[in-house]
Scaffold this motif. Structure first.
Motif, PDB file in Angstrom:
ATOM      1  N   VAL A  27      30.092  22.955  -3.184  1.00  0.00           N
ATOM      2  CA  VAL A  27      30.854  21.814  -3.702  1.00  0.00           C
ATOM      3  C   VAL A  27      30.101  21.172  -4.871  1.00  0.00           C
ATOM      4  CG1 VAL A  27      31.711  19.482  -3.172  1.00  0.00           C
ATOM      5  CG2 VAL A  27      32.041  21.341  -1.519  1.00  0.00           C
ATOM      6  N   GLN A  28      28.778  21.109  -4.742  1.00  0.00           N
ATOM      7  CA  GLN A  28      27.969  20.530  -5.823  1.00  0.00           C
ATOM      8  C   GLN A  28      28.221  21.278  -7.139  1.00  0.00           C
ATOM      9  OE1 GLN A  28      24.705  22.236  -6.933  1.00  0.00           O
ATOM     10  NE2 GLN A  28      24.693  20.779  -8.631  1.00  0.00           N
ATOM     11  N   VAL A  29      28.351  22.596  -7.057  1.00  0.00           N
ATOM     12  CA  VAL A  29      28.601  23.382  -8.271  1.00  0.00           C
ATOM     13  C   VAL A  29      30.021  23.110  -8.779  1.00  0.00           C
ATOM     14  CG1 VAL A  29      28.716  25.696  -9.264  1.00  0.00           C
ATOM     15  CG2 VAL A  29      26.966  25.147  -7.556  1.00  0.00           C
ATOM     16  N   LEU A  30      31.008  23.360  -7.920  1.00  0.00           N
ATOM     17  CA  LEU A  30      32.418  23.139  -8.259  1.00  0.00           C
ATOM     18  C   LEU A  30      33.258  23.378  -7.004  1.00  0.00           C
ATOM     19  CD1 LEU A  30      33.655  22.396 -11.028  1.00  0.00           C
ATOM     20  CD2 LEU A  30      34.315  24.777 -11.289  1.00  0.00           C
ATOM     21  N   GLY A  31      34.325  22.613  -6.851  1.00  0.00           N
ATOM     22  CA  GLY A  31      35.152  22.749  -5.647  1.00  0.00           C
ATOM     23  C   GLY A  31      35.647  24.165  -5.417  1.00  0.00           C
ATOM     24  N   THR A  32      36.025  24.842  -6.496  1.00  0.00           N
ATOM     25  CA  THR A  32      36.596  26.184  -6.348  1.00  0.00           C
ATOM     26  C   THR A  32      35.563  27.223  -5.912  1.00  0.00           C
ATOM     27  OG1 THR A  32      36.308  26.417  -8.740  1.00  0.00           O
ATOM     28  CG2 THR A  32      38.512  25.893  -7.980  1.00  0.00           C
ATOM     29  N   VAL A  34      33.915  27.029  -3.175  1.00  0.00           N
ATOM     30  CA  VAL A  34      34.010  27.146  -1.710  1.00  0.00           C
ATOM     31  C   VAL A  34      35.076  28.184  -1.380  1.00  0.00           C
ATOM     32  CG1 VAL A  34      34.455  25.929   0.449  1.00  0.00           C
ATOM     33  CG2 VAL A  34      33.371  24.714  -1.458  1.00  0.00           C
ATOM     34  N   ALA A  55      31.143  15.868  -2.346  1.00  0.00           N
ATOM     35  CA  ALA A  55      31.951  15.428  -3.495  1.00  0.00           C
ATOM     36  C   ALA A  55      31.556  14.006  -3.890  1.00  0.00           C
ATOM     37  CB  ALA A  55      33.435  15.498  -3.147  1.00  0.00           C
TER      38      ALA A  55
END
Lengths: 182, 186
Positions: free
Chosen positions: A107-112, A114, A140
């Motif tokens: 999530v820290q990188v980007l939601g997508t 996961v 988030a």
């Protein structure tokens, strides 16, 4: 120097919410419900997720203060916190917590980032829907807090003792700081 | 399919905010103050900030929804499209170019916001509160974008959903509807 005219000498997010208490109030309410509200994840585990995400975002103020809070809450097991920050996969925490930290890191990188496989891995280790939800929302939320604190270049103390004191206070919960007396 | 059971008639963020009302309340209140509260930035300008950040985070649901809300406020659908393509050549003021750039950098990392970008905004007339709110709106949408995509929420089956949503965001705002959302069930 912060990018805007916040109270001098006040560190991190505290200076920002003193500058704008209207937005500070819901920010502190969110931190309180996320990190101290009812949950099957302990406050220590939730602070650890917050510290882990903040560390990955390279936000020194947030990771130092939330790591300090997590150390207080882990009590005798306080060394867990630094082991997780150093090498999460090798740290002495449960496999379920590792699976949740893995999701938080994505999530820290980007939601997508996961993927269903990350979710399935955590579920197979006993993570509930609610725990998955709370992990993603904590990660988030710290993606927000970290950007707020660093995006306005708020004061970041360098003395570890300053964070130890913050950790003791934060372990008790989150209440909106009041304006310093003039 | 979302990663946790969410109501199928509530795609994107709405299903999440109904799943966890305790955390939704401060998030909704924060958004209402930042995007609809008293400000020297127009609602349309603030929706453009939400749009540029959601676009940078590749969040389809949020980008489409806030583009639709910005379009409704601005009365045209050119500006929101142009800022996503190139802030510098988009038809917005120098102050908004500077603030949108700060928002975009905040979306990448708080540390990417430079003194030079902040000075540019101040030179174009931006106040400290405007800079504060720009950074916090950008940071808040980094929360939303990660929440929406990190939970694998569904996109609306029908693109018309975004127009209904934009109408609600403009005419009601970000607080929970008093009657809830059951009326959206087909």
């Amino acid at each position: 120097m912060a990018h805007i005219n916040v109270p001098e000498g006040v560190p991190g997010i505290r200076s920002l919410v003193m500058f704008r208490p209207e937005t500070g109030k819901p920010l502190y309410e969110l931190a309180q419900v996320l990190l101290r509200g009812e949950s099957t994840l302990s406050p220590a585990e939730r602070e650890l997720i917050a510290a882990y995400v903040s560390y990955r975002n390279n936000c020194t103020f947030c990771y130092s203060s939330h790591a300090a809070a997590a150390r207080c809450l882990y009590e005798d097991d306080e060394l867990i916190v630094d082991e997780v920050l150093k090498d999460m996969q090798q740290a002495p925490v449960s496999d379920k917590l590792k699976a949740l930290l893995n999701i938080a890191g994505k999530v820290q990188v980007l939601g997508t980032e996961v993927k269903q496989a990350d979710i399935d891995a955590a579920k197979n280790l006993g993570a509930t829907d609610r725990e998955l939800h709370d992990t993603v929302l904590i990660a988030a939320s710290f993606s927000m807090f970290n950007r707020y604190v660093d995006g306005l270049a708020s004061l970041t103390p360098t003395d570890p003792e300053a964070y130890a004191e913050m950790g003791v206070r934060m372990a008790k919960g989150y209440t909106l700081p009041q304006q310093p007396q003039q | 399919m979302p990663y946790i059971p969410l109501e199928s008639h509530l795609p994107g963020i709405t299903g999440l905010l109904e799943y966890s009302k305790e955390t939704a309340e401060p998030i909704r209140n924060l958004t209402q103050i930042l995007l609809r509260g008293p400000s020297t930035l127009s609602e349309g300008d603030r929706e453009l900030i939400a749009t540029i950040v959601s676009h940078g985070n590749q969040c389809k649901f949020c980008t489409t929804a806030h583009t639709a809300a910005a379009d409704l406020y601005l009365g045209e659908n050119d500006t929101a499209q142009k800022i996503k393509e190139n802030i510098e050549t988009a038809p917005v003021t120098e102050k908004m170019k500077a603030l949108l750039t700060i928002a975009k950098l905040t979306g990448q990392s708080g540390k990417n916001v430079t003194t030079a970008q902040v000075e540019r905004a101040k030179a174009a007339g931006a106040t400290d509160i405007e800079i504060h709110d720009t950074v916090l709106i950008a940071a808040l949408f980094c929360l939303y974008n990660r929440y929406v995509d990190g939970m694998g929420t569904a996109l609306p089956a029908d693109a018309g959903y975004y127009n209904i949503l934009a109408d609600r965001l403009v005419n009601h705002g970000y607080t929970r509807l008093p009657q809830g959302y059951d009326h959206l069930k087909k």
